[in-house]
Write a protein that holds these residues in place. Structure first.
Motif, PDB file in Angstrom:
ATOM      1  N   ARG A   6       0.865  -1.186   0.000  1.00  0.00           N
ATOM      2  CA  ARG A   6       0.000   0.000   0.000  1.00  0.00           C
ATOM      3  C   ARG A   6       0.896   1.227   0.000  1.00  0.00           C
ATOM      4  O   ARG A   6       2.061   1.159   0.355  1.00  0.00           O
ATOM      5  CB  ARG A   6      -0.913   0.016   1.237  1.00  0.00           C
ATOM      6  CG  ARG A   6      -1.922  -1.092   1.258  1.00  0.00           C
ATOM      7  CD  ARG A   6      -2.952  -0.885   0.190  1.00  0.00           C
ATOM      8  NE  ARG A   6      -3.976  -1.915   0.260  1.00  0.00           N
ATOM      9  CZ  ARG A   6      -5.036  -1.926  -0.518  1.00  0.00           C
ATOM     10  NH1 ARG A   6      -5.216  -0.986  -1.417  1.00  0.00           N
ATOM     11  NH2 ARG A   6      -5.907  -2.883  -0.412  1.00  0.00           N
ATOM     12  N   GLY A   7       0.353   2.342  -0.383  1.00  0.00           N
ATOM     13  CA  GLY A   7       1.120   3.584  -0.414  1.00  0.00           C
ATOM     14  C   GLY A   7       1.178   4.129  -1.829  1.00  0.00           C
ATOM     15  O   GLY A   7       0.542   3.599  -2.748  1.00  0.00           O
ATOM     16  N   ASP A  11      -1.305   2.318  -4.444  1.00  0.00           N
ATOM     17  CA  ASP A  11      -2.722   2.601  -4.198  1.00  0.00           C
ATOM     18  C   ASP A  11      -3.540   2.804  -5.470  1.00  0.00           C
ATOM     19  O   ASP A  11      -4.639   2.256  -5.608  1.00  0.00           O
ATOM     20  CB  ASP A  11      -2.879   3.799  -3.261  1.00  0.00           C
ATOM     21  CG  ASP A  11      -2.452   3.473  -1.843  1.00  0.00           C
ATOM     22  OD1 ASP A  11      -2.321   2.278  -1.516  1.00  0.00           O
ATOM     23  OD2 ASP A  11      -2.230   4.423  -1.062  1.00  0.00           O
ATOM     24  N   GLU A  12      -3.014   3.566  -6.414  1.00  0.00           N
ATOM     25  CA  GLU A  12      -3.753   3.781  -7.658  1.00  0.00           C
ATOM     26  C   GLU A  12      -3.927   2.460  -8.420  1.00  0.00           C
ATOM     27  O   GLU A  12      -4.977   2.210  -9.020  1.00  0.00           O
ATOM     28  CB  GLU A  12      -3.006   4.787  -8.536  1.00  0.00           C
ATOM     29  CG  GLU A  12      -3.764   5.190  -9.775  1.00  0.00           C
ATOM     30  CD  GLU A  12      -3.045   6.256 -10.566  1.00  0.00           C
ATOM     31  OE1 GLU A  12      -2.989   6.114 -11.805  1.00  0.00           O
ATOM     32  OE2 GLU A  12      -2.536   7.218  -9.955  1.00  0.00           O
ATOM     33  N   LEU A  13      -2.914   1.625  -8.377  1.00  0.00           N
ATOM     34  CA  LEU A  13      -2.987   0.337  -9.069  1.00  0.00           C
ATOM     35  C   LEU A  13      -3.992  -0.604  -8.416  1.00  0.00           C
ATOM     36  O   LEU A  13      -4.672  -1.367  -9.107  1.00  0.00           O
ATOM     37  CB  LEU A  13      -1.599  -0.305  -9.126  1.00  0.00           C
ATOM     38  CG  LEU A  13      -0.571   0.499  -9.931  1.00  0.00           C
ATOM     39  CD1 LEU A  13       0.818  -0.075  -9.747  1.00  0.00           C
ATOM     40  CD2 LEU A  13      -0.961   0.571 -11.387  1.00  0.00           C
ATOM     41  N   GLY A  28      -0.487 -10.407 -15.113  1.00  0.00           N
ATOM     42  CA  GLY A  28      -0.055  -9.407 -16.084  1.00  0.00           C
ATOM     43  C   GLY A  28      -0.544  -8.007 -15.741  1.00  0.00           C
ATOM     44  O   GLY A  28      -0.174  -7.031 -16.396  1.00  0.00           O
ATOM     45  N   HIS A  29      -1.364  -7.889 -14.715  1.00  0.00           N
ATOM     46  CA  HIS A  29      -1.908  -6.595 -14.297  1.00  0.00           C
ATOM     47  C   HIS A  29      -0.783  -5.682 -13.814  1.00  0.00           C
ATOM     48  O   HIS A  29       0.172  -6.145 -13.182  1.00  0.00           O
ATOM     49  CB  HIS A  29      -2.934  -6.819 -13.178  1.00  0.00           C
ATOM     50  CG  HIS A  29      -3.747  -5.614 -12.859  1.00  0.00           C
ATOM     51  ND1 HIS A  29      -3.299  -4.646 -12.004  1.00  0.00           N
ATOM     52  CD2 HIS A  29      -4.962  -5.222 -13.296  1.00  0.00           C
ATOM     53  CE1 HIS A  29      -4.209  -3.693 -11.911  1.00  0.00           C
ATOM     54  NE2 HIS A  29      -5.238  -4.023 -12.682  1.00  0.00           N
ATOM     55  N   PRO A  30      -0.868  -4.381 -14.083  1.00  0.00           N
ATOM     56  CA  PRO A  30       0.174  -3.446 -13.645  1.00  0.00           C
ATOM     57  C   PRO A  30       0.469  -3.481 -12.136  1.00  0.00           C
ATOM     58  O   PRO A  30       1.600  -3.260 -11.730  1.00  0.00           O
ATOM     59  CB  PRO A  30      -0.367  -2.080 -14.061  1.00  0.00           C
ATOM     60  CG  PRO A  30      -1.256  -2.378 -15.228  1.00  0.00           C
ATOM     61  CD  PRO A  30      -1.874  -3.728 -14.927  1.00  0.00           C
TER      62      PRO A  30
END
Length: 94
Positions: A6-7, A11-13, A28-30
């Motif tokens: 987290r952080g 967080d955006e991902l 494969g997700h960012p």
């Protein structure tokens, strides 16, 4: 050595999962690529810090137990997180 998932770097991902579970989106997700990048950045530094701690006598293995230089058992092992984080801070800032 540990690091938070987290952080600012994550967080955006996590939000980009958009309600899906991590298992549903696959590796494969960012988010997972960034987790791997952070882990890989720490790997060599952790190995070097561990070898330095052993070579200097800061930590040793006695009868299958990890102990410090005073012979006190370190049940969770030697935490090298702060040293590793300092070593890789610039690399991860890029």
């Amino acid at each position: 050595c540990t690091y938070s998932l987290r952080g600012p770097a994550f967080d955006e991902l996590w939000g980009a999962l958009d309600g899906s579970s991590p298992a549903e989106v696959g590796d494969g997700h960012p988010l997972f690529q960034e987790i791997r990048r952070h882990g890989a950045a720490r790997e060599l530094s952790l190995v070097v810090a561990t070898l330095q701690a052993l070579a200097s006598g800061r930590v040793r293995i006695e009868r299958g137990r990890v102990v410090d230089d005073s012979g006190r058992e370190l049940p969770g092992g030697l935490d090298l997180t702060s040293e590793v984080d300092a070593d890789v801070a610039q690399e991860l800032a890029d």
